[in-house]
Write an enzyme that holds these catalytic residues in place. Structure first.
Site, PDB file in Angstrom:
ATOM      1  N   PRO A   5      46.688  36.489  34.609  1.00 37.57           N
ATOM      2  CA  PRO A   5      47.695  35.962  35.534  1.00 37.57           C
ATOM      3  C   PRO A   5      47.691  34.438  35.471  1.00 37.57           C
ATOM      4  O   PRO A   5      46.763  33.786  35.948  1.00 37.57           O
ATOM      5  CB  PRO A   5      47.237  36.466  36.907  1.00 37.57           C
ATOM      6  CG  PRO A   5      45.806  36.823  36.741  1.00 37.57           C
ATOM      7  CD  PRO A   5      45.511  37.026  35.304  1.00 37.57           C
TER       8      PRO A   5
ATOM      9  N   ALA B 220      40.099  31.374  39.570  1.00 40.29           N
ATOM     10  CA  ALA B 220      40.227  30.174  40.379  1.00 40.29           C
ATOM     11  C   ALA B 220      41.521  30.224  41.181  1.00 40.29           C
ATOM     12  O   ALA B 220      42.396  31.034  40.901  1.00 40.29           O
ATOM     13  CB  ALA B 220      40.220  28.935  39.484  1.00 40.29           C
TER      14      ALA B 220
ATOM     15  N   ASP C  95      43.640  30.732  34.883  1.00 36.85           N
ATOM     16  CA  ASP C  95      43.556  32.175  35.138  1.00 36.85           C
ATOM     17  C   ASP C  95      43.303  32.381  36.633  1.00 36.85           C
ATOM     18  O   ASP C  95      42.242  32.022  37.142  1.00 36.85           O
ATOM     19  CB  ASP C  95      42.388  32.736  34.297  1.00 36.85           C
ATOM     20  CG  ASP C  95      42.258  34.246  34.413  1.00 36.85           C
ATOM     21  OD1 ASP C  95      42.833  34.824  35.359  1.00 36.85           O
ATOM     22  OD2 ASP C  95      41.562  34.829  33.551  1.00 36.85           O
ATOM     23  N   HIS C  96      44.284  32.946  37.306  1.00 37.40           N
ATOM     24  CA  HIS C  96      44.159  33.075  38.765  1.00 37.40           C
ATOM     25  C   HIS C  96      43.052  34.049  39.161  1.00 37.40           C
ATOM     26  O   HIS C  96      42.650  34.123  40.315  1.00 37.40           O
ATOM     27  CB  HIS C  96      45.499  33.518  39.355  1.00 37.40           C
ATOM     28  CG  HIS C  96      45.717  33.052  40.770  1.00 37.40           C
ATOM     29  ND1 HIS C  96      44.692  32.786  41.656  1.00 37.40           N
ATOM     30  CD2 HIS C  96      46.861  32.767  41.452  1.00 37.40           C
ATOM     31  CE1 HIS C  96      45.183  32.387  42.815  1.00 37.40           C
ATOM     32  NE2 HIS C  96      46.509  32.361  42.722  1.00 37.40           N
ATOM     33  N   ARG C  97      42.545  34.820  38.219  1.00 38.26           N
ATOM     34  CA  ARG C  97      41.445  35.719  38.554  1.00 38.26           C
ATOM     35  C   ARG C  97      40.174  34.936  38.857  1.00 38.26           C
ATOM     36  O   ARG C  97      39.305  35.401  39.591  1.00 38.26           O
ATOM     37  CB  ARG C  97      41.173  36.700  37.401  1.00 38.26           C
ATOM     38  CG  ARG C  97      42.319  37.673  37.152  1.00 38.26           C
ATOM     39  CD  ARG C  97      42.042  38.519  35.937  1.00 38.26           C
ATOM     40  NE  ARG C  97      41.795  37.678  34.760  1.00 38.26           N
ATOM     41  CZ  ARG C  97      41.398  38.153  33.592  1.00 38.26           C
ATOM     42  NH1 ARG C  97      41.199  39.448  33.417  1.00 38.26           N
ATOM     43  NH2 ARG C  97      41.216  37.345  32.568  1.00 38.26           N
TER      44      ARG C  97
END
Lengths: 474, 476
Positions: B261, B450, B446-448
């Site tokens: 993401p 941060a 990567d929103h996973r």
């Protein structure tokens, strides 16, 4: 359309309710398909359940139970007389068959599978007509699982099945215990039923066309059973054939051409156990353009697809051994492929199990086949005489034999003759399907004291000798 | 006759494009003389001859894709009739050693021979040994079928030469890297022709195949892969095969776009002061009589070097952007090493050379390394080890033009910094409109691992360093 015709529209029509057909029907239903199952017989379960495996194994069990008592005199069992009540025995077999068949029917009903009773015939590329039920089934996929039927007797014997010669199916109903019985055919069906009737008290004579009984089995396995047959049977004629059967008031007069010349004997009953052929006639297959080989078997691919890719065929109607367990596996594959799953009938080995006395079972590569194909194999053989458990139950006839690859030690074949061979062979089959090596069998602890230890010991023997055998002197 | 098979090139590379032969048939060749040039996913390599002898036959034409294990060339040598798959320099063979399971009776030579057959079977469909039935448990067979893998092609590592489920997974990863994506389609194409309207099962099977190409475990609603229209009917077209770097880029970016993401955080840095200092320094070194481009102490300072230096330092403070996600163990892996990759535009396509331990180099060294690696990449001479192992990437493709870039994360890294072009812009500074040199920056992360706030702080710190040389010095 004829007035009164029923029409079903379904995803899958399965033709034949035997072990291949009902497995396909139930599995397809479980995978979300609408299924119609067509069965000609009034009972589900096919030849195996109604006229083959189940009744024969029931009969053989009864006979073995009596035999084991008779053979136990030295063990201190005291009995006055052991006999058989043919009517009660027949009723027991019938009820066993009925219970199991009803069980299959309940499973089918439980899945909302539409059961149509009658003879199915393809009338169009997407329709079968069920004779006897006046029903048309329109389908997206079809599974042909019509099994096999008993071979007709050779021409010119004068008397055939219509005049009282028993088929195996009739013999298994135990209509009587004949005083004398001629068994035509030394294959496993002939031997199983012959030995059973010998156990019931009939004087059994066996005649076989080829020089060896149980032609498909390795000779060393057959030898053990043959020794038993020689004790049980009045006579065994190999390399011989029946030339004429004449029905008489009391029994049948039979002319035979044997190795030692022509002979004539009279028997109370004659059983013809001369093999089976695929039941693919009268299904409308050739009009549909489904490919068959010269023996009437339907050509299929790994997914059990026929030359029409939406029509499948499983079991005795396709190549391979005509055995229920193979049909059942293929039925599941066909159902999975129809349901869009990736599946294939890719088994390495189909176990063969003969409920002779003692039992014979093998799976994978046989020694005979290895010789034919000039394959180098390691053979490890462990005799049951060296097995504690076998000694304790006085069933020391027989051995376990393991064939392995000399380099990788991969297990290629296993054969067993002896008590419980039919049960024990499953381990061999699993070993072969898993690609197991000798080491896997040797280091897996086998419970003591059991017959299963013989498998471990045979694996040790295949490698370098068993703890429980004398060391080979050089 | 010596059959030389394409050796294992390391890094999971399974095939390469033959660029050029350095020899012809009947040529005399010495051991270690160059045989041919191959281009792999990662780099161009020269394959040396393993033997001295006369070239008998060439196994491929320039432009052909050659599989590892495929016969590249046969050499008539004096001594031998053997075949071989020698290992490539400094890379170990990935062929499982079968010796361990052959407890008895097999001599070493046969074992080697065997493992070579194995390797050949791995990739070459017409190899005889590939016809053999693989040893595998029924459950593994089923898994292979579901994964659209021909199990007979999979190198086995299990005892007794058994193919395990792990072997399938490994094989599948390689397969995806090297064009295995077509396997699913072949499976679907193999379906027999339709003869009645009852095609449901096959459609389902095809759907399953398509799903496999996109996402192995779950189907994506609304995702439909319809066949392309026939463009040749619409006008003239030229068809260019997707190979090597192009294919690799496609695989990597598709993987990253689907799995990760992406969130982009954008900002601008006023680099007027930094640029003034940087240019003054470079002018000074240019004027020096002993100027030598290869010596690090007097290399040019580039803006990229400053950015990489700043980023490498900041990553210690913001470890989430120097991380990878291990979804199997549900862990985020923070890497305590800072290997910064930078995008290099080359004639072969996009390559990402990596500067190892970028945090430990001086600006001058970084400048020199960047230039050196970029030149090697352009010439196609860059080594595989200089293209792998990155933990964070920087791209300055914006320098060619454009305002902001929105780069795709170089999976399995967790962030990428996109640099725009340094342009003069009117900027409000001290309540006055001034002309300043502005650099646009985009951090895609990567929103996973941060959240936006961390990214905002990271970029703010970076901007502060790039705007004020004193802050920069204070932080490095």
């Amino acid at each position: 359309m004829v007035v009164g015709e029923m029409i079903y529209d379904t995803d899958v029509v399965v033709i034949g309710g035997g072990p291949g057909g009902y497995a396909a029907a139930i599995h397809a239903a479980d995978l979300g398909k609408d299924v119609v199952l067509v069965e000609e017989d009034d009972k589900l379960g096919g030849v195996c359940l109604t006229r083959g495996c189940i009744p024969s194994k029931t009969l053989i069990h009864v006979v073995n139970t009596a035999n084991s008592v008779k053979e136990a005199g030295d063990m201190g069992i005291v009995y006055k007389e052991i006999g058989f009540d043919a009517k009660k025995l027949a009723a027991y077999i019938r009820s066993t068959v009925k219970d199991l068949s009803d069980g299959v029917a309940r499973l089918v009903e439980n899945r909302d599978i539409e059961l149509v009773n009658g003879h199915a015939r393809f009338i169009q590329s997407d329709q079968v007509y069920v004779d006897g039920a006046n029903t048309i089934v329109r389908f997206k996929n079809a599974v042909i699982a019509t099994g096999s039927r008993i071979n007709d007797l050779p021409q010119g014997l004068e008397t055939g099945f219509d005049q009282g010669v028993w088929t195996s199916a009739q013999a298994l109903e135990v209509p009587e215990i004949p005083e004398s019985l001629l068994v035509i055919g030394g294959g496993y069906i002939g031997l199983e039923i012959g030995q059973a009737y010998a156990g019931l008290g009939s004087r059994v004579t066996l005649v076989e066309f080829s020089p060896q009984l149980l032609a498909a089995a390795d000779k060393d396995l057959v030898q053990v059973v043959l020794r038993q047959c020689e004790k049980q049977f009045a006579a065994i004629y190999t390399d011989s054939r029946v030339t004429k059967i004449t029905k008489q008031d009391q029994g049948f007069q039979v002319d035979m051409a044997t190795k030692k010349g022509d002979i004539t004997h009279t028997f109370s009953r004659v059983l013809a156990a001369t093999g089976r052929k695929p039941d693919t006639e009268d299904l409308g297959l050739s009009a549909l353009g489904i490919d068959m080989d010269d023996t009437g078997r339907i050509t299929v691919d790994e997914q059990c697809r026929t030359s029409l890719s939406y029509i499948f065929a499983v079991g005795d109607v396709v190549a391979g051994p005509a055995l229920a367990h193979k049909a059942g596996r293929q039925g599941r594959v066909a159902a999975e492929v129809i349901a869009g799953k990736k599946s294939a009938y890719d088994n390495v080995s189909v176990p063969a199990v003969l409920f002779t006395s003692p039992e014979i079972a093998w799976t994978g590569l046989t020694e005979t086949r290895a010789k034919e194909k000039k394959l180098t194999v390691n053979v490890g053989k462990f005799p049951l005489t060296a097995l504690g458990r076998a000694k304790s139950v006085d069933k020391t006839r027989g051995f376990v034999k393991i064939l392995s690859d000399p380099d990788s030690e991969q297990i290629l074949g296993m054969a067993i003759v002896g008590e419980h061979a039919s049960e024990l062979i499953a381990e061999g089959n699993l070993a072969i399907e898993m690609g197991a090596c000798l080491e896997d069998l040797i280091v897996s602890i086998h419970p003591h004291p059991t017959f299963s230890e013989a498998i471990m010991e045979a694996a040790e023997t295949a490698r370098n000798g068993s703890v429980h055998l004398m060391k080979k002197r050089r | 006759m010596y059959e030389f098979k394409l050796p294992d090139l390391g890094e999971g590379i399974q095939e390469g494009e033959l660029l050029v032969w350095h020899v012809q048939e009947k040529d005399l060749i010495k051991e270690d003389d160059p045989l041919c040039d191959m281009e792999t996913d990662k780099a161009a390599v020269t394959i040396p001859s393993p033997k001295t002898g006369v070239i008998f036959t060439l196994g491929a034409q320039p432009g052909d894709m050659v599989q590892v294990g495929q016969v590249l060339v046969t050499i008539e040598t004096e001594e031998s009739t053997e075949t071989g798959t020698p290992k490539a320099d400094a890379t170990s063979s990935r062929v499982p050693d079968k010796e361990g399971r052959n407890k008895k009776g097999r001599n070493k030579e046969e074992t080697n021979q065997d493992s070579q057959d194995f390797k050949a079977a791995d990739t070459s469909a017409d190899n005889q040994s590939s016809q053999a039935r693989a040893i595998a448990a029924p459950a593994v067979r089923r898994l292979a079928r579901e994964m659209d893998i021909d199990i007979n092609q999979v190198p086995a590592t299990g005892p007794g030469g058994r193919v395990t489920a792990d072997d399938l997974l490994k094989y599948d990863t390689h397969g995806t890297d090297t064009g295995g994506g077509s396997k699913g389609k072949e499976g679907a194409a193999k379906q027999p022709e339709e003869t009645a309207e009852s095609v449901e099962s096959r459609t389902a099977a095809r759907d399953a195949g398509a799903k496999k190409d996109m996402a192995p475990t779950s189907s994506i609603p609304f995702l439909t892969l319809s066949p392309l229209p026939d463009f040749t009917a619409q006008g003239p077209v030229e068809k260019i095969p997707m190979r090597s770097v192009r294919k690799k880029t496609a695989a990597r970016t598709v993987t990253s776009s689907i799995l990760v993401p992406h969130v982009a955080h954008m900002d601008e840095a006023d680099v007027t002061e930094l640029e003034t200092l940087r240019r003054a320094y470079n002018d000074k070194t240019d004027g020096r009589h002993d100027y030598d481009d290869t010596k690090e102490q007097n290399g040019h300072l580039t803006l990229m070097a400053f950015v990489i230096k700043a980023v490498a330092g900041l990553l210690k403070k913001y470890p989430a952007f120097n991380a990878s996600v291990d979804t199997d163990s549900m862990q985020i892996i923070h890497k305590k090493f800072f290997h910064i990759g930078f995008a290099a535009d080359t004639p072969r396509g996009l390559l990402v050379p990596v500067i190892q331990d970028a945090d430990q180099h001086s600006l001058a060294t970084l400048g020199m390394r960047i230039r050196h690696l970029a030149q090697q990449a352009k010439k196609g001479e860059i080594q595989v080890e200089n293209l792998t192992g990155g933990t964070f990437s920087v791209t300055n493709v914006g320098a060619i033009g454009g305002t902001h870039v929105l780069p795709i994360i170089n999976y399995p890294e967790s962030a990428i910094l996109g640099m725009g072009r340094v342009v003069k812009k009117p900027v409000v500074k001290d309540d006055e409109i001034k002309i300043r040199l502005m650099l646009s920056l985009t951090l895609c992360f990567d929103h996973r691992v941060a959240d936006g706030a961390q990214a905002a702080r990271f970029v703010r710190d970076l901007v502060e360093m790039l705007e004020d040389p004193m802050v920069f010095m204070a932080h490095i």
